[in-house]
Design a protein around this motif. Structure first.
Motif, PDB file in Angstrom:
ATOM      1  N   LYS A 187       0.812  -1.092  -0.147  1.00 24.05           N
ATOM      2  CA  LYS A 187      -0.013   0.070   0.066  1.00 24.05           C
ATOM      3  C   LYS A 187       0.861   1.280  -0.165  1.00 24.05           C
ATOM      4  O   LYS A 187       0.655   2.063  -0.716  1.00 24.05           O
ATOM      5  CB  LYS A 187      -1.022  -0.210   1.339  1.00 24.05           C
ATOM      6  CG  LYS A 187      -1.937   1.023   1.039  1.00 24.05           C
ATOM      7  CD  LYS A 187      -2.828   1.056   2.184  1.00 24.05           C
ATOM      8  CE  LYS A 187      -4.018   2.170   2.166  1.00 24.05           C
ATOM      9  NZ  LYS A 187      -3.419   3.511   2.125  1.00 24.05           N
ATOM     10  N   GLU A 188       1.926   1.198   0.842  1.00 23.06           N
ATOM     11  CA  GLU A 188       2.775   2.402   0.832  1.00 23.06           C
ATOM     12  C   GLU A 188       3.344   2.811  -0.471  1.00 23.06           C
ATOM     13  O   GLU A 188       3.407   3.724  -0.997  1.00 23.06           O
ATOM     14  CB  GLU A 188       3.968   2.210   1.782  1.00 23.06           C
ATOM     15  CG  GLU A 188       3.379   2.311   3.295  1.00 23.06           C
ATOM     16  CD  GLU A 188       4.546   1.995   4.196  1.00 23.06           C
ATOM     17  OE1 GLU A 188       5.810   1.680   3.852  1.00 23.06           O
ATOM     18  OE2 GLU A 188       4.303   2.052   5.354  1.00 23.06           O
ATOM     19  N   ASP A 191       0.467   4.110  -2.928  1.00 25.59           N
ATOM     20  CA  ASP A 191       0.321   5.421  -2.536  1.00 25.59           C
ATOM     21  C   ASP A 191       1.240   6.281  -3.180  1.00 25.59           C
ATOM     22  O   ASP A 191       0.928   7.514  -3.773  1.00 25.59           O
ATOM     23  CB  ASP A 191       0.183   5.576  -1.184  1.00 25.59           C
ATOM     24  CG  ASP A 191      -1.069   4.899  -0.441  1.00 25.59           C
ATOM     25  OD1 ASP A 191      -2.082   4.600  -1.088  1.00 25.59           O
ATOM     26  OD2 ASP A 191      -1.016   4.765   0.475  1.00 25.59           O
ATOM     27  N   CYS A 194       0.891   6.655  -7.046  1.00 27.70           N
ATOM     28  CA  CYS A 194      -0.187   7.450  -7.390  1.00 27.70           C
ATOM     29  C   CYS A 194       0.013   8.809  -7.222  1.00 27.70           C
ATOM     30  O   CYS A 194      -0.174   9.549  -8.097  1.00 27.70           O
ATOM     31  CB  CYS A 194      -1.450   7.105  -6.930  1.00 27.70           C
ATOM     32  SG  CYS A 194      -2.183   5.293  -7.250  1.00 27.70           S
ATOM     33  N   ARG A 195       0.639   9.398  -5.989  1.00 29.14           N
ATOM     34  CA  ARG A 195       0.888  10.607  -5.997  1.00 29.14           C
ATOM     35  C   ARG A 195       2.131  11.339  -6.735  1.00 29.14           C
ATOM     36  O   ARG A 195       1.709  12.318  -7.206  1.00 29.14           O
ATOM     37  CB  ARG A 195       1.602  10.798  -4.590  1.00 29.14           C
ATOM     38  CG  ARG A 195       0.568  10.542  -3.250  1.00 29.14           C
ATOM     39  CD  ARG A 195       0.941  11.186  -2.092  1.00 29.14           C
ATOM     40  NE  ARG A 195       2.286  10.654  -1.574  1.00 29.14           N
ATOM     41  CZ  ARG A 195       2.248   9.336  -0.916  1.00 29.14           C
ATOM     42  NH1 ARG A 195       1.300   8.914  -0.472  1.00 29.14           N
ATOM     43  NH2 ARG A 195       3.616   9.007  -0.492  1.00 29.14           N
ATOM     44  N   ARG A 243      -7.692   2.136  -9.321  1.00 26.33           N
ATOM     45  CA  ARG A 243      -6.623   1.383  -8.261  1.00 26.33           C
ATOM     46  C   ARG A 243      -7.711   0.374  -7.649  1.00 26.33           C
ATOM     47  O   ARG A 243      -8.719   0.289  -7.364  1.00 26.33           O
ATOM     48  CB  ARG A 243      -6.890   2.474  -7.139  1.00 26.33           C
ATOM     49  CG  ARG A 243      -6.026   3.735  -7.120  1.00 26.33           C
ATOM     50  CD  ARG A 243      -5.555   4.647  -6.299  1.00 26.33           C
ATOM     51  NE  ARG A 243      -4.506   3.815  -5.361  1.00 26.33           N
ATOM     52  CZ  ARG A 243      -4.075   4.447  -4.242  1.00 26.33           C
ATOM     53  NH1 ARG A 243      -4.359   5.610  -3.861  1.00 26.33           N
ATOM     54  NH2 ARG A 243      -2.984   3.938  -3.562  1.00 26.33           N
TER      55      ARG A 243
END
Length: 258
Positions: A187-188, A191, A194-195, A243
Motif C-alpha cells: 500500500k505504501e 500510494d 499514485c502521488r 486503483r
C-alpha cells in the motif's frame, strides 16, 4: 485534427483476470469504449524481454499461452486481432531516428500481457496490434526515451498501451486469497506511485528504486514496472485511472498520460 490519444499503463494481473469477478476486469471492459477508438495499438508488454527493443512484424499474430497451471478455458480462448507490419516499421523508424538500437521479429505472436487486457478492452479483436519488447537491464530512463521517440504515434491515431503491474512481488503471492487486503509495504508503494504520477514527478519515478518506499520488495525484478516509463515518456500530464488489488500484493493500478 483529432486530439492526440492518451498513453496508458495498465496492470494485467494473472491470466485469470479474464474470468475473475474483480473490479479491474470491469474497469478494463469499459476502458476501450470510454476512449476514442484507435487505428492501431502498440503494446509494450512485461512478458517480452530482449537485449534491444524489438517489434512484431507479424501480419496475423498467434496467441502465446505463456502461463501454466490455470483453468483449461484460458487455453481455449482466442484473440484474432491482426498485426500491422507497416505500423511496426513506423515504430522501428521512430526508434532508429532517436539513435535507439532496435530490430524486427517476423514471427512472434501476442503474449498474455497483451491479449488478456486487450480481450477485455477491445473484445471484437478488430484493431491491429503490434508488440514492443522491454529491456530489464537498461532501466527506466531507457524506456522513457523509447516513449519519447514514439510520441508522434499519438497524433496518428495509435494507442500506446503499456502492460505490466504497479506492484509485482510473486514471492509473496502464494497462499493469499484473491480479495486479500494489501499488506502495508504494498500500500505504501502504491500510494507513493499514485502521488508521483499525479504530481508529474518524473524524477522520483525514474529513480523509484531509491525514492519509492519498499521499491525492491514490490518489484524484486523490474520488467513489470518498466512499461510504465514508456507510457510516461510518450505522454504529458499523468492521472490515476483505477486503483485495486488482487491477491493483496498485486496492485492493479492504471494510469493515463495526456
Amino acid at each position: 485534427m483529432k486530439p492526440a490519444l492518451p498513453t496508458l499503463f495498465i496492470s494485467h494481473g494473472a491470466p485469470t483476470l479474464l474470468i475473475d469477478p474483480v473490479p479491474t476486469r470491469d474497469f478494463l471492459a469499459t476502458l476501450g469504449a470510454d476512449m476514442p477508438r484507435p487505428q492501431g495499438i502498440v503494446c509494450i508488454s512485461a512478458h517480452w524481454t530482449t537485449r534491444a527493443p524489438l517489434t512484431t512484424h507479424t501480419a496475423q499474430p498467434d496467441l502465446i499461452y505463456d502461463f501454466g497451471g490455470f483453468p483449461d478455458e484460458l487455453y481455449r480462448m482466442t484473440y484474432p486481432a491482426p498485426g500491422n507490419p507497416s505500423l511496426a516499421e513506423r515504430v522501428t523508424q521512430l526508434l532508429e531516428n532517436r539513435g535507439i538500437e532496435t530490430g524486427r521479429d517476423m514471427a512472434r505472436g501476442l503474449d498474455h500481457g497483451a491479449w488478456v487486457p486487450l480481450k477485455l478492452m477491445y473484445p471484437h479483436a478488430d484493431i491491429p496490434v503490434v508488440q514492443l519488447s522491454v529491456q530489464p537491464h537498461l532501466g527506466p530512463a531507457h524506456h522513457a526515451a523509447i516513449g519519447a521517440a514514439l510520441r508522434p504515434l499519438r497524433e496518428e491515431g495509435v494507442l500506446i498501451l503499456a502492460s505490466g503491474s504497479a506492484t509485482h512481488n510473486l514471492r509473496d503471492f502464494f497462499g493469499r486469497a484473491l480479495d486479500a487486503p494489501p499488506p502495508q509495504y504494498v500500500k505504501e508503494f502504491d500510494d507513493w506511485l499514485c502521488r508521483a504520477v499525479e504530481a508529474d514527478d518524473r524524477d522520483s519515478l525514474l529513480e523509484y528504486r531509491d525514492r519509492g518506499p519498499n521499491a525492491l520488495a514490490n518489484h524484486p525484478t523490474p520488467e513489470h514496472f518498466l512499461p510504465l516509463f514508456v507510457a510516461m515518456g510518450a505522454g504529458g500530464q499523468g492521472r490515476v485511472l483505477h486503483r485495486a488489488f488482487t491477491y493483496g500484493v498485486i496492485s492493479m493500478g492504471a494510469f493515463a498520460w495526456e
